[in-house]
Design an enzyme around this catalytic site. Structure first.
Site, PDB file in Angstrom:
ATOM      1  CE1 TYR A 155      -3.860   2.318   0.762  1.00  0.00           C
ATOM      2  CE2 TYR A 155      -2.467   3.174   2.519  1.00  0.00           C
ATOM      3  CZ  TYR A 155      -3.594   3.274   1.725  1.00  0.00           C
ATOM      4  OH  TYR A 155      -4.455   4.332   1.897  1.00  0.00           O
ATOM      5  CE  LYS A 159      -3.779   4.916  -1.638  1.00  0.00           C
ATOM      6  NZ  LYS A 159      -4.813   5.409  -2.585  1.00  0.00           N
TER       7      LYS A 159
END
Length: 303
Positions: A155, A159
């Site tokens: 993640y 991001k």
């Protein structure tokens, strides 16, 4: 903000932050393409928007591949005649520490967040350039991508990559009048409710309807999903026509501009640096004040 005549696609907008973005854009006058992988959820979101007087249509698709991106862009053009705004919000979590994370854990998160942002932005950019009237790409990032976060290799990497793409595309699309920005939101969602320091205050606010306490809204910059939506509407508007290439944080009562990576300390050695020379001078030179890493642990005020 007046978005009358604008058409927006919001990926992952059946619930949570994505739904808040879609509803805010519709309330400002934009027609919205809602997206979710669950048809019932997408239909409910469309009904909620239209019940408030907005215009919306739902598209059921799993963001990641080019086919889904084309489907979303084509729905905007077919239903509303054009595409002006793209908000790339769709995402999933597969949290595990490095030594337990599987290939599928990594690939599935990167596919939805990073590849999905790429494919959707590419399809939208092609359409916006054909229209010749500019546009807005609003890419959703996360504090994890700015600072790293325990158990979120996949993640955080995705991001962080999204912010890098925003800065790259801001350069590439400037001549077409298309702005590109990354938003770094913090809000009370199903994910943040799992954080022990946040959970009691969020649960109490949900039970009573009272606002979240000031220490959350100001110190932690955490509020409701609706607190984030105003930034999305602003970036979609003509008022933000000169805002591009930025990473902007928002949550609760806090609005912030994130710095891009920059050199914080520099040293020089004639002829270059050997390993021994670096070792001798690291701790009282370039490395004297190392950078922090990881999202700081929240601290609830003492009772």
């Amino acid at each position: 903000m007046d978005l009358q005549g604008k058409v927006a696609v919001v990926t992952g907008s059946g619930r949570g932050l994505g739904l808040a973005y879609a509803r805010a854009l519709a309330a400002a006058g934009a027609a919205v393409v809602v997206n979710d992988i669950d048809a019932d959820v997408a239909d409910a979101a469309v009904r909620a928007i239209t019940a408030d007087g907005g215009k919306a249509v739902g598209v059921v698709a799993a963001v990641g591949d080019s086919e889904a991106a084309e489907q979303l862009t084509e729905a905007a053009v077919r239903e509303f005649g054009r595409l002006d705004v793209l908000v790339t919000n769709a995402g999933i979590l597969r949290d595990r520490v490095l030594w337990k994370m599987t290939d599928d854990d990594f690939d599935s998160v990167v596919k939805v967040h990073l590849r999905g942002t790429f494919t959707c932005a590419r399809a939208a950019a092609v359409r916006m350039r054909e229209q010749g009237e500019g546009g807005r790409l609003i890419l959703i990032s996360s504090p994890a991508g700015q600072r790293g976060n325990f158990g979120q290799t996949n993640y955080a990497a995705a991001k962080a990559g999204i912010v890098a793409m925003a800065r790259t595309w801001a350069l590439e699309l400037a001549r077409a009048g298309i702005t590109v920005n990354a938003v770094v939101p913090v809000a009370a969602t199903a994910m943040t409710k799992t954080i022990p320091a946040f959970a009691p205050a969020i649960e109490e606010a949900e039970r009573t309807g009272a606002p979240l306490p000031d220490w959350l809204r100001k110190d932690e910059g955490l509020g409701t999903v609706d607190d984030v939506a105003g930034l999305i509407t602003f970036l979609a508007s003509d008022t933000a026509k000169d805002v591009t290439g930025q990473a902007i944080g928002i949550g609760g009562d806090r609005l912030a501009l994130w710095a891009h990576p920059t050199e914080t300390a520099v040293a020089f050695a004639d002829g270059g640096w050997s390993a021994d020379a670096i070792g001798e001078r690291w701790h009282d030179g370039v490395g004297a004040e190392p950078q922090t890493y990881g999202i700081p642990a929240p601290k609830a005020p003492e009772a």
